[in-house]
Design an enzyme around this catalytic site. Structure first.
Site, PDB file in Angstrom:
ATOM      1  N   LEU A   1       4.700  27.581   6.362  1.00 53.23           N
ATOM      2  CA  LEU A   1       5.658  28.313   7.071  1.00 53.23           C
ATOM      3  C   LEU A   1       6.726  27.306   7.395  1.00 53.23           C
ATOM      4  O   LEU A   1       7.854  27.756   8.138  1.00 53.23           O
ATOM      5  CB  LEU A   1       5.290  29.124   8.170  1.00 53.23           C
ATOM      6  CG  LEU A   1       4.308  30.189   8.059  1.00 53.23           C
ATOM      7  CD1 LEU A   1       3.824  30.806   9.418  1.00 53.23           C
ATOM      8  CD2 LEU A   1       4.973  31.514   7.185  1.00 53.23           C
TER       9      LEU A   1
ATOM     10  N   LYS B   1      -0.405  12.499   4.595  1.00 53.22           N
ATOM     11  CA  LYS B   1       0.137  11.849   5.876  1.00 53.22           C
ATOM     12  C   LYS B   1      -0.355  10.428   5.987  1.00 53.22           C
ATOM     13  O   LYS B   1       0.440   9.799   6.535  1.00 53.22           O
ATOM     14  CB  LYS B   1      -0.630  12.834   6.780  1.00 53.22           C
ATOM     15  CG  LYS B   1       0.060  13.845   7.264  1.00 53.22           C
ATOM     16  CD  LYS B   1      -0.465  14.643   8.222  1.00 53.22           C
ATOM     17  CE  LYS B   1       0.342  15.937   8.848  1.00 53.22           C
ATOM     18  NZ  LYS B   1      -0.342  16.476   9.987  1.00 53.22           N
TER      19      LYS B   1
ATOM     20  N   TYR C   1      -2.659  27.256  13.098  1.00 54.07           N
ATOM     21  CA  TYR C   1      -1.732  28.484  13.582  1.00 54.07           C
ATOM     22  C   TYR C   1      -1.921  29.539  12.790  1.00 54.07           C
ATOM     23  O   TYR C   1      -1.051  30.222  12.945  1.00 54.07           O
ATOM     24  CB  TYR C   1      -0.333  27.423  13.471  1.00 54.07           C
ATOM     25  CG  TYR C   1       0.245  27.237  12.244  1.00 54.07           C
ATOM     26  CD1 TYR C   1       0.060  25.802  11.799  1.00 54.07           C
ATOM     27  CD2 TYR C   1       0.967  27.996  11.521  1.00 54.07           C
ATOM     28  CE1 TYR C   1       0.710  25.420  10.418  1.00 54.07           C
ATOM     29  CE2 TYR C   1       1.769  27.689  10.194  1.00 54.07           C
ATOM     30  CZ  TYR C   1       1.428  26.463   9.795  1.00 54.07           C
ATOM     31  OH  TYR C   1       1.756  25.945   8.511  1.00 54.07           O
TER      32      TYR C   1
ATOM     33  N   GLY D   1      -1.885  27.016  18.048  1.00 52.52           N
ATOM     34  CA  GLY D   1      -1.447  26.122  17.196  1.00 52.52           C
ATOM     35  C   GLY D   1       0.032  26.227  16.901  1.00 52.52           C
ATOM     36  O   GLY D   1       0.883  25.493  16.376  1.00 52.52           O
TER      37      GLY D   1
ATOM     38  N   ALA E   1     -11.969  14.476  14.289  1.00 58.62           N
ATOM     39  CA  ALA E   1     -11.371  13.090  14.314  1.00 58.62           C
ATOM     40  C   ALA E   1     -10.637  12.725  13.349  1.00 58.62           C
ATOM     41  O   ALA E   1     -10.479  11.781  12.853  1.00 58.62           O
ATOM     42  CB  ALA E   1     -12.817  11.933  14.620  1.00 58.62           C
ATOM     43  N   GLY E   2      -9.947  13.870  12.893  1.00 57.13           N
ATOM     44  CA  GLY E   2      -9.256  13.639  11.511  1.00 57.13           C
ATOM     45  C   GLY E   2      -7.650  13.147  11.902  1.00 57.13           C
ATOM     46  O   GLY E   2      -7.475  12.706  13.047  1.00 57.13           O
TER      47      GLY E   2
ATOM     48  N   ARG F   1     -18.288  15.840  14.306  1.00 59.09           N
ATOM     49  CA  ARG F   1     -19.672  15.773  13.671  1.00 59.09           C
ATOM     50  C   ARG F   1     -20.133  14.299  12.932  1.00 59.09           C
ATOM     51  O   ARG F   1     -21.158  14.047  12.889  1.00 59.09           O
ATOM     52  CB  ARG F   1     -19.592  16.659  12.577  1.00 59.09           C
ATOM     53  CG  ARG F   1     -18.749  16.607  11.066  1.00 59.09           C
ATOM     54  CD  ARG F   1     -18.632  17.396   9.946  1.00 59.09           C
ATOM     55  NE  ARG F   1     -17.801  17.108   9.267  1.00 59.09           N
ATOM     56  CZ  ARG F   1     -17.499  18.026   8.036  1.00 59.09           C
ATOM     57  NH1 ARG F   1     -18.173  19.344   7.971  1.00 59.09           N
ATOM     58  NH2 ARG F   1     -16.448  17.931   7.266  1.00 59.09           N
TER      59      ARG F   1
ATOM     60  N   ASN G   1       3.951  12.359   9.635  1.00 63.99           N
ATOM     61  CA  ASN G   1       4.337  13.594   8.809  1.00 63.99           C
ATOM     62  C   ASN G   1       6.057  14.159   8.967  1.00 63.99           C
ATOM     63  O   ASN G   1       6.161  15.155   8.496  1.00 63.99           O
ATOM     64  CB  ASN G   1       3.642  14.965  10.034  1.00 63.99           C
ATOM     65  CG  ASN G   1       4.752  15.143  11.284  1.00 63.99           C
ATOM     66  OD1 ASN G   1       5.312  14.271  11.530  1.00 63.99           O
ATOM     67  ND2 ASN G   1       4.594  16.224  11.859  1.00 63.99           N
TER      68      ASN G   1
ATOM     69  N   ASP H   1       3.905  15.431  15.095  1.00 65.78           N
ATOM     70  CA  ASP H   1       2.568  16.076  15.758  1.00 65.78           C
ATOM     71  C   ASP H   1       2.223  15.541  16.967  1.00 65.78           C
ATOM     72  O   ASP H   1       1.820  16.538  18.009  1.00 65.78           O
ATOM     73  CB  ASP H   1       1.383  15.661  14.799  1.00 65.78           C
ATOM     74  CG  ASP H   1       1.517  16.519  13.310  1.00 65.78           C
ATOM     75  OD1 ASP H   1       1.948  17.524  13.265  1.00 65.78           O
ATOM     76  OD2 ASP H   1       0.860  16.259  12.458  1.00 65.78           O
TER      77      ASP H   1
HETATM   78  P1  NAP Z   1      -8.187  16.194   8.721  1.00 68.60           P
HETATM   79  O1  NAP Z   1      -7.594  15.168   8.853  1.00 68.60           O
HETATM   80  O2  NAP Z   1      -8.863  16.749   7.194  1.00 68.60           O
HETATM   81  O3  NAP Z   1      -9.519  16.418   9.892  1.00 68.60           O
HETATM   82  C1  NAP Z   1     -10.248  17.572   9.741  1.00 68.60           C
HETATM   83  C2  NAP Z   1     -11.208  17.104  11.013  1.00 68.60           C
HETATM   84  O4  NAP Z   1     -12.364  18.286  11.113  1.00 68.60           O
HETATM   85  C3  NAP Z   1     -12.288  16.112  10.534  1.00 68.60           C
HETATM   86  O5  NAP Z   1     -12.868  15.298  11.814  1.00 68.60           O
HETATM   87  C4  NAP Z   1     -13.311  16.801   9.993  1.00 68.60           C
HETATM   88  O6  NAP Z   1     -14.746  16.000  10.053  1.00 68.60           O
HETATM   89  C5  NAP Z   1     -13.516  17.800  10.703  1.00 68.60           C
HETATM   90  N1  NAP Z   1     -14.030  18.749  10.156  1.00 68.60           N
HETATM   91  C6  NAP Z   1     -14.014  19.433   8.909  1.00 68.60           C
HETATM   92  N2  NAP Z   1     -14.745  20.493   8.544  1.00 68.60           N
HETATM   93  C7  NAP Z   1     -15.873  20.670   9.753  1.00 68.60           C
HETATM   94  C8  NAP Z   1     -16.843  21.153   9.985  1.00 68.60           C
HETATM   95  N3  NAP Z   1     -17.586  22.249   9.101  1.00 68.60           N
HETATM   96  N4  NAP Z   1     -17.559  21.150  10.848  1.00 68.60           N
HETATM   97  C9  NAP Z   1     -17.199  19.971  12.040  1.00 68.60           C
HETATM   98  N5  NAP Z   1     -16.056  19.251  11.715  1.00 68.60           N
HETATM   99  C10 NAP Z   1     -15.524  19.468  10.576  1.00 68.60           C
HETATM  100  O7  NAP Z   1      -7.525  17.571   8.941  1.00 68.60           O
HETATM  101  P2  NAP Z   1      -6.054  17.711  10.028  1.00 68.60           P
HETATM  102  O8  NAP Z   1      -4.875  17.234   9.425  1.00 68.60           O
HETATM  103  O9  NAP Z   1      -6.565  16.784  11.500  1.00 68.60           O
HETATM  104  O10 NAP Z   1      -6.017  19.153  10.396  1.00 68.60           O
HETATM  105  C11 NAP Z   1      -7.012  19.927  11.263  1.00 68.60           C
HETATM  106  C12 NAP Z   1      -6.382  21.282  11.660  1.00 68.60           C
HETATM  107  O11 NAP Z   1      -5.274  21.089  12.422  1.00 68.60           O
HETATM  108  C13 NAP Z   1      -6.112  22.134  10.093  1.00 68.60           C
HETATM  109  O12 NAP Z   1      -6.552  23.411  10.434  1.00 68.60           O
HETATM  110  C14 NAP Z   1      -4.528  21.682  10.306  1.00 68.60           C
HETATM  111  O13 NAP Z   1      -3.879  23.156   9.711  1.00 68.60           O
HETATM  112  C15 NAP Z   1      -4.403  21.796  11.884  1.00 68.60           C
HETATM  113  N6  NAP Z   1      -2.995  21.233  12.332  1.00 68.60           N
HETATM  114  C16 NAP Z   1      -2.273  21.964  12.932  1.00 68.60           C
HETATM  115  C17 NAP Z   1      -0.988  21.426  13.074  1.00 68.60           C
HETATM  116  C18 NAP Z   1       0.231  22.082  13.769  1.00 68.60           C
HETATM  117  O14 NAP Z   1       1.237  21.932  13.751  1.00 68.60           O
HETATM  118  N7  NAP Z   1      -0.411  23.291  14.611  1.00 68.60           N
HETATM  119  C19 NAP Z   1      -0.644  20.175  13.032  1.00 68.60           C
HETATM  120  C20 NAP Z   1      -1.655  19.479  12.186  1.00 68.60           C
HETATM  121  C21 NAP Z   1      -2.794  20.180  11.560  1.00 68.60           C
HETATM  122  P3  NAP Z   1     -14.943  14.940   8.693  1.00 68.60           P
HETATM  123  O15 NAP Z   1     -14.072  13.620   8.918  1.00 68.60           O
HETATM  124  O16 NAP Z   1     -16.510  14.788   9.062  1.00 68.60           O
HETATM  125  O17 NAP Z   1     -14.817  15.787   7.532  1.00 68.60           O
END
Ligand code: NAP
Length: 500
Positions: free
Chosen positions: A248, A296, A442, A463, A357-358, A380, A317, A333
């Protein structure tokens, strides 16, 4: 002299439906926005529907409207199953109904001897079209279209597999006259939106159904991207990621530009290889871009300078392209999380648990720790949780301990529950021992997690608030002006609610 006129007339609305009624309905919509319309006669399911449509078309013929008839055969990528004689018959009927232009595909054109089509009673102006749905063909530097007087214009519609492919096609359009350049596919979309300013005679957009891969609707092309108004002076911004179609951010930023009356546009770049995009930054004149999954972290090594905090978080970002072409990176962010949560609580000295922890968990953890919160991380992979907790002076919490400890706020920073998997929650109701739950997701605006938190009487933060706040911050970094927040928020919320 421009072949199809100026401004919005160079945006060709594509009218394509299986019935005459559907085509005529689309035609009325098209004429409400532009005066150049392609009529896909090959989409009509029977000859009777074609006849009915051409009869109805006569009512819409005027000196100010340009109709381009297309009856593309299957061999050329269209839907018409008749032979060449029938194709010419329908183009002749289209001429009688008032079409001044026709599109004839190369697969038909090459069957005729030189000069044949000029003598045949098809619409008098001929656009010869070449399609390649698989790849970008080899292109000469420049094409002289009217050399032999056989046709009036040439269209090259080819799939861009890389951004470099689409740049090559636009460069040919810039050096040639009477050329229509159509980069196809999602990778080609930014080039499609910039094609008019680069010298293409036309740019196509369907009124309803896409008739070629990577097309966007007429409404989006005119209202969201304003592609008919873009010039070499227009400041170009964008978002890079893979996938990107759901983003978006174009709506958010373009609404900001339109509200402030700025000559700027924000485009969605589907980027598989960072290098492919970075080479195109100067070709497209990109002044800044947002970075999302999966780039990123990888973008960091391409930056000349980076805000220290973003370097510490390990993720960028937002990128500013500086006047010497070098890249400066930062992370909004961070601001986004803070602004979203601060609307609901004071952060200093509060206990906040982050689940995940991503990349976004890292931004949230640094932001909250710097603002004075006691940060706990649960993920996890316990090692990842421990590492992040150590980096921000917090503690790691094992999953089994969640129901037994209470926090002021719990944040979900995993993608669990994100569209299209809306029905699941990353945490169970008994694990939510807290006053506030914030989901970083979000889309949807209200996730399953927020739903169960609200049922338990816990305050929630969507979000969307973070998405908006990080976007406002980006917009302000690039433009140096205050973001028109209310208009940007309204546009995003309306789209989210409409799509859900
Ligand atoms: P990321 O770097 O891929 O990190 C994802 C995290 O979630 C990692 O710790 C991952 O663990 C964990 N995870 C994924 N699948 C899982 C599961 N089934 N069970 C337990 N843990 C799980 O992604 P990110 O950039 O941080 O984004 C995460 C979310 O935040 C997304 O939905 C994204 O759209 C949202 N986000 C929103 C905004 C906003 O402006 N609102 C901004 C940024 C991100 P592993 O490392 O073990 O895979």
């Amino acid at each position: 002299m421009a072949l199809f006129g100026k401004g919005v007339r160079r945006v060709c609305a594509v009218v394509a439906a299986s019935t005459a009624r559907g085509m005529l309905r689309q035609l009325r919509v098209a004429l409400g926005s532009t005066r150049t319309v392609e009529l896909r006669l090959d989409w009509l399911k029977t000859d009777a529907e074609r006849r009915r449509f051409l009869n109805g078309l006569r009512r819409h013929v005027s000196r100010t409207a340009t109709f381009l008839a297309t009856c593309r055969r299957k061999e050329g990528g269209g839907k018409f199953t008749g032979d060449i004689a029938r194709q010419l018959h329908w183009l002749n009927q289209a001429r009688q109904a008032g079409c001044r232009w026709c599109d004839i595909e190369m697969e038909t054109f090459r069957e005729f001897p030189d000069g044949f089509l000029r003598a045949y009673p098809v619409p008098p102006r001929i656009l010869l079209s070449i399609h390649d749905f698989a790849r970008m063909p080899k292109l000469p530097k420049r094409i002289v279209v009217s050399q032999h007087g056989q046709v009036d214009a040439l269209k090259i519609a080819a799939r861009a597999r890389t951004i470099a492919d689409s740049v090559r096609l636009l460069k040919v359009a810039g050096r040639s006259r009477n050329l229509v350049a159509v980069p196809m596919g999602e990778v080609g979309l930014p080039a499609r939106l910039l094609a008019l300013r680069e010298g293409s005679e036309l740019s196509y957009a369907p009124v309803e159904q896409a008739t070629a891969p990577g097309q966007i609707s007429l409404k989006e092309m005119l209202q969201l991207y304003r592609s008919h108004l873009l010039t070499r002076l227009t400041r170009v911004y964008g978002v890079i990621g893979d996938p990107i179609g759901h983003s978006l951010s174009p709506l958010l930023h373009n609404t900001g530009f339109a509200t402030r009356g700025m000559d700027a546009v924000y485009l969605p770049f589907l980027v598989q290889q960072l290098g492919d995009f970075l080479k195109a930054v100067s070709d497209f004149g990109v002044k800044g871009f947002s970075v999302t999954i999966p780039h990123k972290q990888a973008i960091l090594k391409h930056l000349k300078e980076c805000e220290p905090l973003a370097a510490e978080i390990g993720a960028v970002n937002t990128v500013v392209v500086q006047s010497d072409g070098s890249l400066y990176g930062c992370n909004t962010d961070y601001v986004g999380v803070l602004r979203a949560l601060q609307r609901k609580m004071r952060i200093e000295d509060r206990r906040v648990l982050i689940f995940g922890a991503g990349g976004s968990a890292r931004a949230a953890a640094f932001a909250l720790a710097r603002a004075g919160a006691q940060v706990s991380i649960c993920a996890r992979r316990e090692n990842a949780a421990k590492q992040l907790a150590r980096a921000v002076g917090g503690e790691a919490v094992p999953r089994r301990a969640l129901g037994t400890q209470s926090f002021d706020a719990i944040l979900n920073a995993t993608p669990i529950g994100m569209h299209p998997h809306e029905g699941i929650s990353p945490l169970s109701v008994h694990e939510l021992q807290c006053g506030i739950v914030m989901d970083l997701i979000y889309r949807p605006e209200t996730t399953k997690l927020l739903e169960i938190a609200a049922q338990k009487g816990i305050a929630t933060v969507s979000g969307v608030n973070m998405f908006l706040a990080q976007g406002f911050a980006q917009w302000e970094i690039w433009t140096g002006k205050r973001a028109p927040e209310a208009a940007m928020r309204r546009a995003v919320l309306a789209a989210l609610r409409w799509r859900s």
